[in-house]
Design a protein around this motif. Structure first.
Motif, PDB file in Angstrom:
ATOM      1  N   GLU A   5      41.742  49.031  38.594  1.00  0.00           N
ATOM      2  CA  GLU A   5      41.415  49.206  40.008  1.00  0.00           C
ATOM      3  C   GLU A   5      39.937  48.956  40.283  1.00  0.00           C
ATOM      4  OE1 GLU A   5      44.536  52.504  41.641  1.00  0.00           O
ATOM      5  OE2 GLU A   5      42.932  53.183  40.320  1.00  0.00           O
ATOM      6  N   ARG A   6      39.114  49.090  39.245  1.00  0.00           N
ATOM      7  CA  ARG A   6      37.679  48.875  39.416  1.00  0.00           C
ATOM      8  C   ARG A   6      37.262  47.467  39.003  1.00  0.00           C
ATOM      9  NH1 ARG A   6      35.163  51.309  35.890  1.00  0.00           N
ATOM     10  NH2 ARG A   6      36.691  52.530  34.741  1.00  0.00           N
ATOM     11  N   ALA A   7      38.230  46.572  38.785  1.00  0.00           N
ATOM     12  CA  ALA A   7      37.909  45.211  38.361  1.00  0.00           C
ATOM     13  C   ALA A   7      37.022  44.532  39.390  1.00  0.00           C
ATOM     14  CB  ALA A   7      39.200  44.405  38.186  1.00  0.00           C
ATOM     15  N   PRO A   8      36.066  43.708  38.933  1.00  0.00           N
ATOM     16  CA  PRO A   8      35.133  43.075  39.857  1.00  0.00           C
ATOM     17  C   PRO A   8      35.843  42.147  40.825  1.00  0.00           C
ATOM     18  CG  PRO A   8      35.013  42.072  37.668  1.00  0.00           C
ATOM     19  CD  PRO A   8      35.871  43.293  37.531  1.00  0.00           C
ATOM     20  N   GLU A   9      35.333  42.114  42.044  1.00  0.00           N
ATOM     21  CA  GLU A   9      35.836  41.168  43.023  1.00  0.00           C
ATOM     22  C   GLU A   9      35.324  39.776  42.682  1.00  0.00           C
ATOM     23  OE1 GLU A   9      37.944  41.660  45.624  1.00  0.00           O
ATOM     24  OE2 GLU A   9      38.230  43.593  44.654  1.00  0.00           O
ATOM     25  N   LEU A  39      29.249  33.650  31.079  1.00  0.00           N
ATOM     26  CA  LEU A  39      30.711  33.630  31.134  1.00  0.00           C
ATOM     27  C   LEU A  39      31.231  33.864  32.547  1.00  0.00           C
ATOM     28  CD1 LEU A  39      31.630  35.763  28.005  1.00  0.00           C
ATOM     29  CD2 LEU A  39      31.879  33.287  28.239  1.00  0.00           C
ATOM     30  N   CYS A  40      32.329  33.205  32.864  1.00  0.00           N
ATOM     31  CA  CYS A  40      33.017  33.435  34.130  1.00  0.00           C
ATOM     32  C   CYS A  40      34.462  32.986  33.973  1.00  0.00           C
ATOM     33  CB  CYS A  40      32.354  32.642  35.255  1.00  0.00           C
ATOM     34  SG  CYS A  40      33.107  32.905  36.877  1.00  0.00           S
ATOM     35  N   ALA A  41      35.401  33.812  34.388  1.00  0.00           N
ATOM     36  CA  ALA A  41      36.801  33.413  34.430  1.00  0.00           C
ATOM     37  C   ALA A  41      37.054  32.714  35.762  1.00  0.00           C
ATOM     38  CB  ALA A  41      37.711  34.622  34.280  1.00  0.00           C
ATOM     39  N   VAL A  42      37.881  31.661  35.730  1.00  0.00           N
ATOM     40  CA  VAL A  42      38.094  30.842  36.923  1.00  0.00           C
ATOM     41  C   VAL A  42      39.583  30.634  37.158  1.00  0.00           C
ATOM     42  CG1 VAL A  42      37.595  28.666  38.066  1.00  0.00           C
ATOM     43  CG2 VAL A  42      35.909  29.660  36.519  1.00  0.00           C
ATOM     44  N   LEU A  43      40.037  31.025  38.345  1.00  0.00           N
ATOM     45  CA  LEU A  43      41.429  30.842  38.754  1.00  0.00           C
ATOM     46  C   LEU A  43      41.580  29.568  39.560  1.00  0.00           C
ATOM     47  CD1 LEU A  43      42.369  34.382  40.102  1.00  0.00           C
ATOM     48  CD2 LEU A  43      43.495  33.240  38.202  1.00  0.00           C
ATOM     49  N   GLY A  44      42.687  28.842  39.329  1.00  0.00           N
ATOM     50  CA  GLY A  44      43.035  27.748  40.206  1.00  0.00           C
ATOM     51  C   GLY A  44      43.420  28.269  41.580  1.00  0.00           C
ATOM     52  N   ALA A  45      43.588  27.345  42.521  1.00  0.00           N
ATOM     53  CA  ALA A  45      43.838  27.733  43.910  1.00  0.00           C
ATOM     54  C   ALA A  45      45.062  28.633  44.056  1.00  0.00           C
ATOM     55  CB  ALA A  45      43.994  26.483  44.771  1.00  0.00           C
ATOM     56  N   ALA A  46      46.077  28.408  43.228  1.00  0.00           N
ATOM     57  CA  ALA A  46      47.302  29.196  43.333  1.00  0.00           C
ATOM     58  C   ALA A  46      47.348  30.356  42.343  1.00  0.00           C
ATOM     59  CB  ALA A  46      48.518  28.287  43.120  1.00  0.00           C
ATOM     60  N   GLY A  47      46.272  30.562  41.605  1.00  0.00           N
ATOM     61  CA  GLY A  47      46.263  31.614  40.600  1.00  0.00           C
ATOM     62  C   GLY A  47      46.305  33.012  41.200  1.00  0.00           C
ATOM     63  N   LYS A  48      46.861  33.953  40.444  1.00  0.00           N
ATOM     64  CA  LYS A  48      46.968  35.339  40.875  1.00  0.00           C
ATOM     65  C   LYS A  48      46.211  36.219  39.892  1.00  0.00           C
ATOM     66  CE  LYS A  48      51.540  34.474  42.855  1.00  0.00           C
ATOM     67  NZ  LYS A  48      52.983  34.827  42.811  1.00  0.00           N
ATOM     68  N   ASP A  61      33.572  44.358  30.393  1.00  0.00           N
ATOM     69  CA  ASP A  61      32.486  43.525  29.866  1.00  0.00           C
ATOM     70  C   ASP A  61      31.557  42.994  30.959  1.00  0.00           C
ATOM     71  OD1 ASP A  61      33.697  43.960  27.450  1.00  0.00           O
ATOM     72  OD2 ASP A  61      34.567  41.954  27.275  1.00  0.00           O
ATOM     73  N   GLY A  62      31.865  43.289  32.209  1.00  0.00           N
ATOM     74  CA  GLY A  62      31.016  42.821  33.290  1.00  0.00           C
ATOM     75  C   GLY A  62      31.071  41.321  33.506  1.00  0.00           C
ATOM     76  N   VAL A  63      32.197  40.705  33.200  1.00  0.00           N
ATOM     77  CA  VAL A  63      32.355  39.259  33.365  1.00  0.00           C
ATOM     78  C   VAL A  63      32.985  38.995  34.739  1.00  0.00           C
ATOM     79  CG1 VAL A  63      33.497  37.173  32.507  1.00  0.00           C
ATOM     80  CG2 VAL A  63      32.580  38.872  30.896  1.00  0.00           C
TER      81      VAL A  63
END
Length: 215
Positions: A5-9, A39-48, A61-63
């Motif tokens: 619930e505290r995951a970064p926006e 580091l950065c995680a990247v979602l495609g346009a339709a990713g959830k 990890d603050g990523v």
């Protein structure tokens, strides 16, 4: 309140979205080639995010995570990779697979200049070595504008993919159920003894030659 619930926006802008904005303002073909410095995680346009990301690990990890325009799966960008982004006008509003293949060929050519061989197309628009993914790509279209992005795994920590990414629901046939770490490889793992900068510079030279000819 749990960690999920505290995951970064997501951070505000889409990955390389400013490059698309620059092209739309000038209509001059543009490219960007760089090694991410964090580091950065990247979602495609339709990713959830709840489905495709391991949000608790990212939060711990603050990523940060972002979105990108266009399709393709969820990825982790970071040091040890070379990211290529290209925006230009093309002749057809279709032919996406063909355009991806043409730009992928630039990557193959650049790697060949560094004596890296055995890189071939796999899946819809990946590049692979020994059936292991080395390059992932994405395309976004607004009629005749083509926005292509790719990440080349040069010497990155593939274990981070397992740490931050869920197993995708849709996968190419050649993945054959393999985990992130078994499915992906890096140029260094495959014997390359050069640097990220060597790959970036070789790709820069190739893109400068080829981009004006893409139609």
């Amino acid at each position: 309140m749990d960690v999920r619930e505290r995951a970064p926006e997501p951070v505000g802008q889409t990955v390389n979205g400013d490059l698309l904005e620059s092209y739309l303002a000038s209509r001059v073909p543009v490219s960007r080639i760089y090694e991410p410095d964090s580091l950065c995680a990247v979602l495609g346009a339709a990713g959830k995010p709840q489905q495709d990301l391991l949000l608790d690990a990212l939060a711990r990890d603050g990523v940060p995570w972002m979105r990108r325009r266009g399709g393709g799966g969820t990825v982790v960008l970071g040091p040890g990779q070379v990211v290529l982004a290209v925006v230009t006008e093309v002749d057809s509003p279709f032919r996406n697979r063909e355009y991806a293949g043409q730009i992928n060929a630039w990557i193959v050519e650049a790697l060949r200049r560094l004596s890296i061989t055995g890189v071939h197309e796999a899946g819809i628009s990946d590049l692979a070595i020994r059936e292991k993914k080395i390059v992932g790509t994405s395309i976004y279209r607004t009629r005749l504008v083509l926005f292509y992005q790719a990440s080349i795994l040069v010497d990155t920590d593939i274990s981070l993919f397992t740490r931050y990414l869920a197993m995708p629901a849709r996968v190419p046939d050649y993945r054959r159920g393999r985990s992130h770490e078994d499915f992906c490889t890096t140029l260094v793992r495959e014997g390359f003894r050069g640097s990220v900068r060597d790959v970036r510079d070789a790709l820069q030279e190739t893109v400068e030659e080829r981009l004006p000819l893409l139609r």
